[in-house]
Write an enzyme that holds these catalytic residues in place. Structure first.
Site, mmCIF file in Angstrom:
data_model
loop_
_atom_site.group_PDB
_atom_site.id
_atom_site.type_symbol
_atom_site.label_atom_id
_atom_site.label_comp_id
_atom_site.label_asym_id
_atom_site.label_seq_id
_atom_site.Cartn_x
_atom_site.Cartn_y
_atom_site.Cartn_z
ATOM 1 N N ASP A 6 50.792 60.763 81.079
ATOM 2 C CA ASP A 6 51.534 60.871 79.836
ATOM 3 C C ASP A 6 52.980 60.501 80.174
ATOM 4 O O ASP A 6 53.368 60.495 81.342
ATOM 5 C CB ASP A 6 51.440 62.308 79.317
ATOM 6 N N ASP A 8 56.365 61.361 77.986
ATOM 7 C CA ASP A 8 57.326 62.425 77.673
ATOM 8 C C ASP A 8 56.848 63.766 78.199
ATOM 9 O O ASP A 8 55.731 64.186 77.910
ATOM 10 C CB ASP A 8 57.527 62.535 76.154
ATOM 11 N N ASP A 162 51.123 67.043 79.844
ATOM 12 C CA ASP A 162 51.755 68.349 79.659
ATOM 13 C C ASP A 162 51.426 69.001 78.328
ATOM 14 O O ASP A 162 51.996 70.029 78.005
ATOM 15 C CB ASP A 162 53.276 68.197 79.773
#
Length: 166
Positions: A6, A8, A162
């Site tokens: 991922d 961000d 996250d």
């Protein structure tokens, strides 16, 4: 092994730029900006959902399409004001790329994603970058991961992120 990251909150800390962009968008409608900590909890499922959540929290009801367009224009201008690579990430990517292909699968649109990766010197680590505006849809839709499996057919694929969408 294929490692898929991922963007961000995983490779980069873009929270302040996202929060300040949301704040400026809200101010353009006459509302107060939201605290950074609150905006961070809204990130992860793409800009349309982020904007909807921020508007709802601020008690605003403008057209989501107009608000999204405003946000994207603002964020494009602020894209690299405070965004940084997490400490140790460049070194980790340099080691990881020796073991197999690396890719990015993000809900952020492809253009800004590539721009950030290039500006931070990370683009060269990744065989493929898929943005949330691709034909594969946004996470948690597995279509992007299925396409990335073709980088090394038969090899295990690991998604590193996250948020629940990852």
């Amino acid at each position: 092994m294929i490692l898929v990251f991922d963007l961000d909150g995983t490779l980069i800390d873009s929270a302040r730029d996202l929060a300040e962009s949301i704040g400026e968008m809200l101010e353009s409608y006459g509302a107060a900006p939201l605290p950074l900590e609150e905006v961070v909890t809204m990130v992860g499922e793409g800009a349309p959902i982020l904007v909807r959540r921020a508007l709802a929290r601020a008690g605003l009801r403008p057209g989501v399409d107009d608000a999204l367009a405003r946000f994207l224009k603002i964020y494009d201008r602020r894209l690299m004001d405070h965004t940084v690579v997490y400490p140790g990430m460049s070194e980790s990517l340099a080691l990881s790329v020796r073991r197999g292909p690396l890719a990015v699968l993000t809900n952020k649109p492809l253009g800004p994603s590539i721009g950030i990766l290039e500006a931070l010197g990370l683009r060269g680590y990744f065989s493929r970058v898929i943005g949330g505006d691709s034909e594969y849809g946004r996470k948690p839709d597995p279509a992007g991961l299925n396409v990335l499996q073709s980088l090394a057919p038969g090899e295990p694929l690991v998604m590193i992120g996250d948020s629940p969408a990852d």
